[in-house]
Design a protein around this motif. Sequence first.
Motif, PDB file in Angstrom:
ATOM      1  N   SER A 245       0.831  -1.206   0.000  1.00 46.39           N
ATOM      2  CA  SER A 245       0.000   0.000   0.000  1.00 46.39           C
ATOM      3  C   SER A 245       0.866   1.256   0.000  1.00 46.39           C
ATOM      4  CB  SER A 245      -0.921   0.016   1.219  1.00 46.39           C
ATOM      5  OG  SER A 245      -0.178   0.258   2.406  1.00 46.39           O
ATOM      6  N   ALA A 246       0.307   2.344  -0.478  1.00 50.73           N
ATOM      7  CA  ALA A 246       1.050   3.604  -0.575  1.00 50.73           C
ATOM      8  C   ALA A 246       1.517   4.091   0.796  1.00 50.73           C
ATOM      9  CB  ALA A 246       0.186   4.659  -1.259  1.00 50.73           C
ATOM     10  N   ASP A 247       0.656   3.935   1.809  1.00 43.92           N
ATOM     11  CA  ASP A 247       1.014   4.404   3.152  1.00 43.92           C
ATOM     12  C   ASP A 247       2.176   3.597   3.737  1.00 43.92           C
ATOM     13  OD1 ASP A 247      -0.926   6.398   3.205  1.00 43.92           O
ATOM     14  OD2 ASP A 247      -2.456   5.061   4.036  1.00 43.92           O
ATOM     15  N   VAL A 248       2.122   2.282   3.569  1.00 42.87           N
ATOM     16  CA  VAL A 248       3.200   1.435   4.070  1.00 42.87           C
ATOM     17  C   VAL A 248       4.484   1.704   3.285  1.00 42.87           C
ATOM     18  CG1 VAL A 248       4.010  -0.948   4.318  1.00 42.87           C
ATOM     19  CG2 VAL A 248       1.673  -0.357   4.962  1.00 42.87           C
ATOM     20  N   LYS A 375       2.047  -6.124   3.524  1.00 42.08           N
ATOM     21  CA  LYS A 375       1.686  -5.185   2.465  1.00 42.08           C
ATOM     22  C   LYS A 375       0.851  -4.015   2.971  1.00 42.08           C
ATOM     23  CE  LYS A 375       1.817  -8.769  -1.102  1.00 42.08           C
ATOM     24  NZ  LYS A 375       1.056  -9.486  -2.152  1.00 42.08           N
ATOM     25  N   ASP A 376       0.199  -4.200   4.111  1.00 45.93           N
ATOM     26  CA  ASP A 376      -0.655  -3.140   4.641  1.00 45.93           C
ATOM     27  C   ASP A 376      -0.702  -3.247   6.154  1.00 45.93           C
ATOM     28  OD1 ASP A 376      -2.348  -0.946   4.644  1.00 45.93           O
ATOM     29  OD2 ASP A 376      -3.745  -1.803   3.178  1.00 45.93           O
ATOM     30  N   VAL A 377      -1.352  -2.298   6.792  1.00 46.06           N
ATOM     31  CA  VAL A 377      -1.500  -2.314   8.244  1.00 46.06           C
ATOM     32  C   VAL A 377      -2.547  -3.365   8.629  1.00 46.06           C
ATOM     33  CG1 VAL A 377      -0.815   0.087   8.528  1.00 46.06           C
ATOM     34  CG2 VAL A 377      -3.227  -0.466   8.103  1.00 46.06           C
ATOM     35  N   ALA A 378      -2.742  -3.540   9.922  1.00 40.63           N
ATOM     36  CA  ALA A 378      -3.673  -4.551  10.422  1.00 40.63           C
ATOM     37  C   ALA A 378      -5.064  -4.376   9.816  1.00 40.63           C
ATOM     38  CB  ALA A 378      -3.753  -4.468  11.944  1.00 40.63           C
ATOM     39  N   PRO A 379      -5.649  -5.453   9.292  1.00 41.32           N
ATOM     40  CA  PRO A 379      -6.981  -5.362   8.678  1.00 41.32           C
ATOM     41  C   PRO A 379      -8.102  -5.293   9.708  1.00 41.32           C
ATOM     42  CG  PRO A 379      -6.211  -7.611   8.621  1.00 41.32           C
ATOM     43  CD  PRO A 379      -5.071  -6.802   9.182  1.00 41.32           C
ATOM     44  N   VAL A 380      -9.237  -4.796   9.256  1.00 36.84           N
ATOM     45  CA  VAL A 380     -10.424  -4.703  10.101  1.00 36.84           C
ATOM     46  C   VAL A 380     -11.009  -6.098  10.315  1.00 36.84           C
ATOM     47  CG1 VAL A 380     -12.786  -3.816  10.233  1.00 36.84           C
ATOM     48  CG2 VAL A 380     -10.955  -2.353   9.371  1.00 36.84           C
ATOM     49  N   ILE A 381     -11.513  -6.344  11.521  1.00 40.44           N
ATOM     50  CA  ILE A 381     -12.227  -7.594  11.806  1.00 40.44           C
ATOM     51  C   ILE A 381     -13.660  -7.405  11.331  1.00 40.44           C
ATOM     52  CG2 ILE A 381     -13.025  -9.185  13.589  1.00 40.44           C
ATOM     53  CD1 ILE A 381     -10.706  -8.233  15.334  1.00 40.44           C
ATOM     54  N   ASP A 382     -14.026  -8.089  10.242  1.00 38.17           N
ATOM     55  CA  ASP A 382     -15.409  -7.964   9.765  1.00 38.17           C
ATOM     56  C   ASP A 382     -16.201  -9.204  10.144  1.00 38.17           C
ATOM     57  OD1 ASP A 382     -14.903 -10.001   7.869  1.00 38.17           O
ATOM     58  OD2 ASP A 382     -14.218  -8.535   6.383  1.00 38.17           O
TER      59      ASP A 382
END
Length: 457
Positions: A245-248, A375-382
Amino acid sequence: MTKDIAAFKAADDKAAAESLDKIKKDNSGIFMTVCEGAKSAGTGPLAGVPIALSDNISTKDIETTCASKIMKGYVPPFSGKAAEDLEKAGAVIVGKTNMTEFGILGAASTIGPVKNPHDQNRKGGPSGSAAAIAAGIVPAAVCSDAGGLLRVSASFCGTTAFKPSYGAISRFGLIYYTGSLDQIGVTAASISDVVTVTEILSGNDKRDTTSLPDKINYTEKIKSGDKPLDGFKIGIPEEFLEGVSADVMKTFEEAVSTFEKLGATCQKFSLKTAKYMQAVHDIIAAGESSAMLAKYDGTRFGPRVEADNWHEMIAGTRALFGPVVRRRIMLGIRLLMAAQYNDYYMKSMQTRTLIIDEFESVFKEYDLLISPTTKDVAPVIDGACSGGCDEEFSAYSAAIAGVDLAGLPAAAVPCGFVGDLPTSLQIVGGYLKDANVIAAAEAFEKATDFVKFPEAK
């Protein structure tokens, strides 16, 4: 708030009691088991310090389930070497951390997901080990690292983790699902604490045929001064940056600049076998899991589903495996069948050799490799993924898979934040070049302040 080993030592006898109390009150899914009445068993370097173990490391007289229904009620008659070494060093094993079933990424734990101490609506990773550190419950945790179980969790929670070269830490007593890929690693708030525990766990063990004959010196390359990494040449595989991801990526690029300020030379290059790493890892892991998990049938371990005959008993008991684990086993069985063996499993083993050969060639030119850990920060628990994810394989990065395939030493080190969520840098060294990894992690940590966690939400 996260605390280091020294802070827990300062609490003396109260440290373990406070940790046990926090575990009992925790509702974040971090722990599978609380070790009631745990006390210090020695006067070593970890005397009185509470430590957590993942729920697939055997602990004598303490239930060890691998977060699976098929292991419910299993109480090992012995402790694994990791548990033995910690207790000899005076540590207090206060609990067994949650994990994906048998450590298989994507599989659901029997108690649900680990919630991230930084944001309870996000995952704390496939293991509760890093979340236990970030929540300030223990200063260090020892965990299986199959498929990046430990490193991914550290990335999501902002802790430091280290997996040494394959064979450096004995796997005696580790209940693994993939024999050639799984290793034991350590996570803590700082690299110095990680090294403290890693040195206690390292050393030859005759009970483990993969155990290295000599103990590795992890700190011999650490230097002081403004340019502690002067002379280090660091490679950045372009393929390990794909899909980030761009932020990471922004935090990673800032980390690269920090390494250059510390004296290292950083250079991008192409790792030709990278595109095969994830697929090869998943095929080998599936094949090995079908063999490793075959013994769980109600005959010797865990619960037994009663039936009219032996075949129905086996079928009923194995139905206790979660759906992702069952599919992994069935796929592995198919891959090992005569009609598929040469086309898939054997071809993957041959490709693994090519991957190892390319790593060996790369480390003749570079001292280290770096990439984002995830690749990205911690994902949301859905809702659909509340207990895990109904997916077959991991997809964190080829960097995680490649390191496992080659048995290389690797550290996951905090390298920034996206909002309140931490990001992580993976530092990889050549086989038995663990000291290079530790030196780089130490220098980077001292030059930054990312081990200072925000208040948990």
